[in-house]
Design an enzyme around this catalytic site. Structure first.
Site, PDB file in Angstrom:
ATOM      1  N   HIS A 104      -0.776  10.173  -5.494  1.00  0.00           N
ATOM      2  CA  HIS A 104      -1.747   9.429  -6.314  1.00  0.00           C
ATOM      3  C   HIS A 104      -3.155   9.391  -5.720  1.00  0.00           C
ATOM      4  O   HIS A 104      -3.884   8.402  -5.886  1.00  0.00           O
ATOM      5  CB  HIS A 104      -1.247   8.006  -6.582  1.00  0.00           C
ATOM      6  CG  HIS A 104      -1.704   7.473  -7.917  1.00  0.00           C
ATOM      7  ND1 HIS A 104      -1.267   6.278  -8.437  1.00  0.00           N
ATOM      8  CD2 HIS A 104      -2.558   7.985  -8.849  1.00  0.00           C
ATOM      9  CE1 HIS A 104      -1.831   6.064  -9.611  1.00  0.00           C
ATOM     10  NE2 HIS A 104      -2.622   7.086  -9.883  1.00  0.00           N
ATOM     11  N   CYS A 115      -2.773   0.952  -7.328  1.00  0.00           N
ATOM     12  CA  CYS A 115      -2.122   2.008  -6.554  1.00  0.00           C
ATOM     13  C   CYS A 115      -3.090   2.895  -5.773  1.00  0.00           C
ATOM     14  O   CYS A 115      -3.090   2.911  -4.539  1.00  0.00           O
ATOM     15  CB  CYS A 115      -1.272   2.873  -7.476  1.00  0.00           C
ATOM     16  SG  CYS A 115       0.046   1.962  -8.306  1.00  0.00           S
ATOM     17  N   ASP A 142       6.131   0.587  -3.967  1.00  0.00           N
ATOM     18  CA  ASP A 142       5.062   0.399  -4.946  1.00  0.00           C
ATOM     19  C   ASP A 142       5.354  -0.839  -5.792  1.00  0.00           C
ATOM     20  O   ASP A 142       6.360  -0.892  -6.497  1.00  0.00           O
ATOM     21  CB  ASP A 142       4.963   1.654  -5.830  1.00  0.00           C
ATOM     22  CG  ASP A 142       3.733   1.638  -6.737  1.00  0.00           C
ATOM     23  OD1 ASP A 142       3.060   0.599  -6.822  1.00  0.00           O
ATOM     24  OD2 ASP A 142       3.453   2.676  -7.360  1.00  0.00           O
TER      25      ASP A 142
END
Length: 490
Positions: free
Chosen positions: A135, A85, A45
């Site tokens: 997420h 994200c 990430d």
């Protein structure tokens, strides 16, 4: 008479031998054709493309990724379509653009009816697993944040093996939920126990085709929480920063970069263990292994941190693809750009699986298998709604753009905004937008962008239109802008 009989017997023997040899060969070829490749996606990430040794960075320590790169396709222009994200994850898993699946803002739910990678592979007999940051559960309007809650089974989008936290940026002794929603703890620095779980999954499923996604949280900020031994590898005083970091921010940039590098090197160590495990399990040759990231990080280039912006530090990510059985183990650079929605159909193509009609991205597997470049002119980049660290009150703006292998061209709602020749200007310091000397080239790029928007049914509306259409709320009131924003200066 005896000679004739002997000849007939010998002829019959040869026929029988040929028949069984042919059948055996045919059966073997059929079995080999039916062997399905495993698929492993290692996702970091906020790891930007420039920060790996194999791309020429001499100050970061990534020996295992460098070793992997020596056996892989190296994508020089892997472009995140939307550098945030949740939108990247939704786009990757569905092969769709953010305005199609509706995830163009963090913490918004990917619909249950979305057809995802895990569901497609399961239909082909694969077992599926997910470890790390998810997420994609999000929360609908009026619901509480789901970041610390378990993800319901019907919201796991086809993944069965499950050791997942919706979102956390606490990478030490953080908690997660298993398949039964039981709360567990990743002891120590979570990258390491997450990798251990991935290794265990590989060992248990090595006799069966599997898909596994291993999703790390770092090197996303906080930048200073990697194990101390990795932080000690980097001297803040000797690190060099990119030339487009303003002088006033360079000390801060070096400090942040040291912590960022520490996370990256810790991840590299874990990846080394995973690569060893693949070899020991005997499945490395028949495994499509992908290493990439959701988006990059500005890391004080142009004086800012994090993502969303259309600059290379944010939109370009590292990407390696290794598949020895069909791509060999000789390293090769892929220069043409590839966007996020293209990843799923390309993986499906490498797996001999047809893409469903819901997928919008392009399948580049034929080009890769043929040893060619992609033949892709440009990758689309976008930000339908600015938010969080780049909300309207902080200068955020909607944009659409393209990244070719040489140029970046971006429009906001007022018209052309950014235009860079990345070959001559690799740090994007000379904006050519509306420069009369390059008008013809700008017109060409404008035409490519407009064709991309037409193909994806993107009307490039103001952010508020999309928020209203999907019944979303801004996270903070200061995300809202004045009604006369188009009349204001840039």
């Amino acid at each position: 008479m005896k000679a004739t009989s002997a000849l007939l017997l010998f002829t019959a023997f040869l026929f029988i031998l040929f028949f069984f040899t042919s059948c055996g060969s045919s059966q073997k070829e059929t079995q080999e054709a039916e062997v399905k490749p495993n698929v492993i996606i290692i996702l970091a990430d906020q790891w930007r493309a420039q920060e790996v040794g194999y791309m020429g960075n001499t100050q970061i320590k990534t020996p295992n990724l460098d070793k992997l790169a020596a056996q892989s396709l190296i994508f020089d222009n892997a472009v995140t379509t939307m550098a945030v994200c949740a939108p990247w994850r939704a786009s990757f898993l569905t092969g769709q653009y953010p305005l199609t699946n509706g995830v163009f803002y963090n913490d918004k739910p990917l619909p249950n009816e979305a057809l995802t990678m895990a569901e497609i592979y399961k239909e082909q007999g694969y077992v599926t697993g997910y470890i790390g940051k998810w997420h994609l559960n999000g929360h609908a309007r009026g619901e509480e944040s789901a970041r610390d809650l378990p993800v319901p089974k019907d919201r796991r989008q086809g993944f069965d093996y499950w050791k997942v936290r919706e979102v956390t940026h606490n990478y030490n002794n953080s908690f997660y939920f298993d398949e039964n929603d039981v709360k567990q703890t990743w002891e120590g620095y979570d990258v390491f126990p997450q990798t251990d779980s991935a290794i265990s999954y590989i060992q248990k499923n090595k006799e069966h085709p599997f898909v596994l996604m291993l999703s790390y949280g770092p090197p996303h900020d906080p930048y200073f929480s990697a194990p101390q031994e990795y932080q000690d590898m980097y001297d803040v005083n000797t690190l060099e920063v990119r030339p487009n970091v303003p002088i006033a921010y360079q000390d801060s940039a070096r400090k942040v970069l040291a912590g960022y590098y520490a996370h990256a090197t810790a991840i590299d160590f874990a990846i080394g263990n995973l690569l060893d495990a693949l070899d020991k399990a005997g499945v490395a040759d028949n495994t499509i292994l992908v290493f990439t990231s959701e988006h990059g990080d500005m890391l004080m280039s142009k004086g800012v941190l994090k993502k969303q912006r259309p600059y290379d530090e944010a939109i370009k990510v590292p990407m390696l693809v290794r598949y020895p059985a069909k791509l060999g183990t000789k390293s090769r650079h892929v220069i043409d750009p590839i966007g996020t929605p293209d990843l799923l159909p390309t993986l499906l193509g490498l797996s001999d699986i047809s893409s469903p009609k819901s997928v919008e991205g392009k399948d580049f597997s034929r080009e890769l298998l043929a040893g060619k470049d992609l033949g892709n002119e440009a990758a689309l980049i976008m930000l339908p709604v600015p938010f969080h660290e780049w909300k309207f009150s902080n200068g955020g703006r909607e944009f659409r753009g393209i990244r070719t292998k040489r140029y970046t061209y971006v429009k906001d709602l007022k018209g052309p905004w950014l235009f860079y020749d990345n070959e001559k200007d690799p740090y994007q310091e000379n904006n050519l937008a509306d420069n009369p000397e390059v008008k013809d080239l700008q017109d060409e790029l404008e035409a490519i962008l407009m064709e991309k928007l037409k193909a994806t049914n993107d009307d490039f509306l103001p952010a508020d239109d999309y928020m209203t259409q999907y019944n979303y709320l801004y996270d903070a009131k200061d995300s809202l802008r004045t009604a006369n924003y188009l009349d204001l200066g840039r």
